[in-house]
Write a protein that holds these residues in place. Structure first.
Motif, PDB file in Angstrom:
ATOM      1  N   GLU A  29      27.913  -0.059  42.636  1.00 22.75           N
ATOM      2  CA  GLU A  29      28.610  -1.283  43.022  1.00 22.75           C
ATOM      3  C   GLU A  29      29.265  -1.955  41.821  1.00 22.75           C
ATOM      4  N   PHE A  30      28.548  -1.930  40.692  1.00 19.94           N
ATOM      5  CA  PHE A  30      29.102  -2.516  39.458  1.00 19.94           C
ATOM      6  C   PHE A  30      30.359  -1.754  39.032  1.00 19.94           C
ATOM      7  N   ILE A  31      30.301  -0.421  39.069  1.00 18.66           N
ATOM      8  CA  ILE A  31      31.456   0.397  38.669  1.00 18.66           C
ATOM      9  C   ILE A  31      32.621   0.163  39.614  1.00 18.66           C
ATOM     10  N   LYS A  32      32.340   0.087  40.912  1.00 14.51           N
ATOM     11  CA  LYS A  32      33.411  -0.140  41.896  1.00 14.51           C
ATOM     12  C   LYS A  32      34.103  -1.480  41.664  1.00 14.51           C
ATOM     13  N   MET A  33      33.321  -2.508  41.300  1.00 17.19           N
ATOM     14  CA  MET A  33      33.918  -3.816  41.013  1.00 17.19           C
ATOM     15  C   MET A  33      34.817  -3.743  39.788  1.00 17.19           C
ATOM     16  N   LEU A  35      36.380  -1.072  38.653  1.00 15.87           N
ATOM     17  CA  LEU A  35      37.559  -0.280  38.991  1.00 15.87           C
ATOM     18  C   LEU A  35      38.507  -1.064  39.896  1.00 15.87           C
ATOM     19  N   CYS A  36      37.942  -1.880  40.761  1.00 20.57           N
ATOM     20  CA  CYS A  36      38.757  -2.670  41.682  1.00 20.57           C
ATOM     21  C   CYS A  36      39.607  -3.688  40.927  1.00 20.57           C
ATOM     22  N   ASP A  37      39.056  -4.241  39.850  1.00 17.26           N
ATOM     23  CA  ASP A  37      39.773  -5.247  39.065  1.00 17.26           C
ATOM     24  C   ASP A  37      40.814  -4.632  38.128  1.00 17.26           C
ATOM     25  N   THR A  60      34.995  10.862  33.868  1.00 16.13           N
ATOM     26  CA  THR A  60      34.766   9.510  33.344  1.00 16.13           C
ATOM     27  C   THR A  60      36.049   8.702  33.446  1.00 16.13           C
ATOM     28  N   ALA A  61      35.937   7.470  33.891  1.00 18.72           N
ATOM     29  CA  ALA A  61      37.095   6.574  33.987  1.00 18.72           C
ATOM     30  C   ALA A  61      37.141   5.661  32.768  1.00 18.72           C
ATOM     31  N   HIS A  62      38.347   5.385  32.290  1.00 21.30           N
ATOM     32  CA  HIS A  62      38.537   4.517  31.128  1.00 21.30           C
ATOM     33  C   HIS A  62      39.487   3.393  31.505  1.00 21.30           C
ATOM     34  N   ILE A  63      39.062   2.168  31.244  1.00 23.07           N
ATOM     35  CA  ILE A  63      39.861   1.005  31.632  1.00 23.07           C
ATOM     36  C   ILE A  63      39.929   0.010  30.479  1.00 23.07           C
ATOM     37  N   ILE A  64      40.840  -0.950  30.614  1.00 24.28           N
ATOM     38  CA  ILE A  64      40.876  -2.120  29.727  1.00 24.28           C
ATOM     39  C   ILE A  64      40.378  -3.301  30.556  1.00 24.28           C
ATOM     40  N   ASP A  65      39.274  -3.924  30.123  1.00 20.77           N
ATOM     41  CA  ASP A  65      38.688  -4.997  30.932  1.00 20.77           C
ATOM     42  C   ASP A  65      39.449  -6.313  30.751  1.00 20.77           C
ATOM     43  N   ASN A 101      38.060   5.376  45.442  1.00 20.09           N
ATOM     44  CA  ASN A 101      39.212   4.575  45.873  1.00 20.09           C
ATOM     45  C   ASN A 101      40.133   4.218  44.697  1.00 20.09           C
ATOM     46  N   ILE A 102      40.399   5.223  43.857  1.00 18.20           N
ATOM     47  CA  ILE A 102      41.263   4.978  42.695  1.00 18.20           C
ATOM     48  C   ILE A 102      42.449   5.956  42.663  1.00 18.20           C
ATOM     49  N   SER A 103      42.695   6.646  43.755  1.00 20.90           N
ATOM     50  CA  SER A 103      43.753   7.658  43.779  1.00 20.90           C
ATOM     51  C   SER A 103      45.100   7.102  43.351  1.00 20.90           C
TER      52      SER A 103
END
Length: 350
Positions: A29-33, A35-37, A60-65, A101-103
Motif C-alpha cells: 500500500e505504501f509503494i502504491k501511494m 507510485l500514484c503520486d 525496481t521502480a525509481h521516482i523523484i519524490d 497500475n503504472i503502465s
C-alpha cells in the motif's frame, strides 16, 4: 530456546504467517501511494539464477519524490518459468506494470546489454501504445568495452598468468602462510590475493593491483625452494617486463574502476554522467611507451564510442542521455557535445 531463554514463548507458525501477510500488505500500500503520486517512473530490471538453478526476474521502480529526492521501490521478484525470449520478457514486464497500475507512467527501463531484454522493451511500447526508452546500464556497458579490450593477446596472456599465480596461492596453505610472513617482513598488510572473475566488474583491476602491491613478497615465496619447487616456480614466474605492463594496466583501469563504482551507486548515478569526459581525460594520452597499452586504450575508446553512440550526428538521433545531460545542472552547458548537437538537444527539450 528452552535452553537459551526458558521464559521465551515462541510464536506459532500461524501467527508469524499472518504478521508477514499484514506487513506485506502494508508495504504494498505504501509503494502504491508513492507510485500514484509520481507523474513519471523509470524502472530497472534484471534476470538472474539462484543456486538451485531457478530463474527469477526483479523489477525496481525509481521516482523523484515530493522533496525532489530520488527513491527506489522494489516492485517484485518473481520466478520466470518460461524461456527468456524477448516476447516472454515483454509479457512479464507488461504484467508487472499493469499489476502496479503504472503502465502509462513508465518512461524508461534500464537493462543490461543482453539482446533478449533489450529487444523486449520495444514490444512493451507497442502493447502500451506509448514509447518506453531502453537505457542500457552504463556500468555494464563500460565493463563490456573493457572486457573487449582485454582480448588483446599480450594483455589476455598476462591476465591468465596472474590468475595462475593467484590460483596457486588459493590452493596451497603452505604458500599462503609463507606469503603472510613475507608480507609482515616487508611491512605490508596481511592481505589475500584476489582472483579475477568474468562476471565480477573490476575484478581484473583488483587482482592486478593486489598482485603488484605484493610483488616482492610473491617473488620471495616462489623462489624459496622449501616452499615452491623449481618447475612450478618457472611456470608461475612473472618477468620484469610483464610487471611493467601490469603497472601500466593498473593506471589505465583505475579511473574506469572509479567510474564504475560511481555509476553503481543508487542515488547518485544519473545517465547524464556517461557522456562526461572519461575518454578525453583518461584514455587519449599518447605518451605511453608501451605499444600494447596504446592499443588497449584505443580499443576501449572505440568500444565506448560505439556502445554509447558518442559519434552520432545531431540529425540522426537525440538520446535520453543527452537530454538528461542538458537537465543536469552540472552538465547543462553540454560542453562534451558538438555545437550543432547542443542546439538540437535544446530544441528537442523546448
Amino acid at each position: 530456546m528452552a535452553v537459551i531463554e526458558p521464559n521465551y514463548k515462541p510464536c506459532k507458525e500461524e501467527a508469524i504467517r499472518s504478521r508477514l501477510i499484514a506487513l506485506t500488505s502494508n508495504v504494498k500500500e505504501f509503494i502504491k501511494m508513492e507510485l500514484c503520486d509520481s507523474q513519471s517512473i523509470s524502472c530497472t530490471s534484471d534476470c538472474w539464477t539462484s543456486i538451485a538453478q531457478e530463474s527469477y526476474i526483479t523489477v525496481t521502480a525509481h521516482i523523484i519524490d515530493s522533496n525532489w529526492g530520488p527513491k527506489s521501490l522494489m516492485l517484485t521478484t518473481i520466478e520466470m518459468d518460461k524461456r527468456h525470449t524477448a516476447e516472454n520478457l515483454a509479457e512479464q514486464l507488461h504484467n508487472i506494470f499493469h499489476e502496479w497500475n503504472i503502465s502509462e507512467k513508465v518512461l524508461a527501463v534500464v537493462t543490461d546489454n543482453a539482446k533478449n531484454i533489450v529487444n523486449s522493451i520495444p514490444l512493451i511500447s507497442s502493447t502500451n501504445e506509448k514509447q518506453i526508452f531502453n537505457i542500457k546500464c552504463a556500468a555494464h556497458t563500460l565493463q563490456l568495452a573493457v572486457n573487449h579490450a582485454m582480448k588483446i593477446e599480450c594483455i589476455s596472456d598476462i591476465i591468465n598468468q596472474c590468475n595462475k599465480v593467484v590460483g596457486h596461492f588459493k590452493h596451497s596453505a603452505l604458500a599462503v602462510q609463507s606469503l603472510e610472513k613475507r608480507q609482515e617482513q616487508s611491512g605490508l598488510s596481511k592481505t589475500i590475493l584476489l582472483q579475477s572473475c568474468k562476471t565480477l566488474w573490476n575484478s581484473v583491476y583488483l587482482m592486478l593491483e593486489r598482485l603488484y602491491l605484493n610483488r616482492c613478497a610473491i617473488f620471495n615465496v616462489l623462489t624459496d625452494k622449501n616452499i615452491t619447487n623449481r618447475s612450478l616456480a618457472e611456470k608461475l614466474e612473472i618477468k620484469e617486463t610483464e610487471w611493467t605492463l601490469i603497472d601500466s594496466l593498473i593506471k589505465v583501469l583505475k579511473p574506469i574502476h572509479m567510474t564504475t563504482t560511481v555509476l553503481c551507486t543508487e542515488k547518485h548515478s544519473p545517465i547524464s554522467m556517461i557522456r562526461k569526459k572519461i575518454i578525453e581525460k583518461h584514455l587519449l594520452h599518447t605518451d605511453d611507451k608501451v605499444t600494447v597499452i596504446q592499443s588497449f586504450k584505443k580499443t576501449i575508446v572505440l568500444e565506448l564510442e560505439r556502445r554509447f553512440f558518442l559519434d552520432l550526428s545531431p540529425t540522426e538521433q537525440i538520446l535520453p542521455e543527452q537530454i538528461a545531460s542538458f537537465l543536469d545542472p552540472r552538465y547543462k552547458y553540454l560542453e562534451h557535445e558538438a555545437l550543432s548537437t547542443r542546439e538540437e538537444i535544446r530544441s528537442r527539450v523546448k
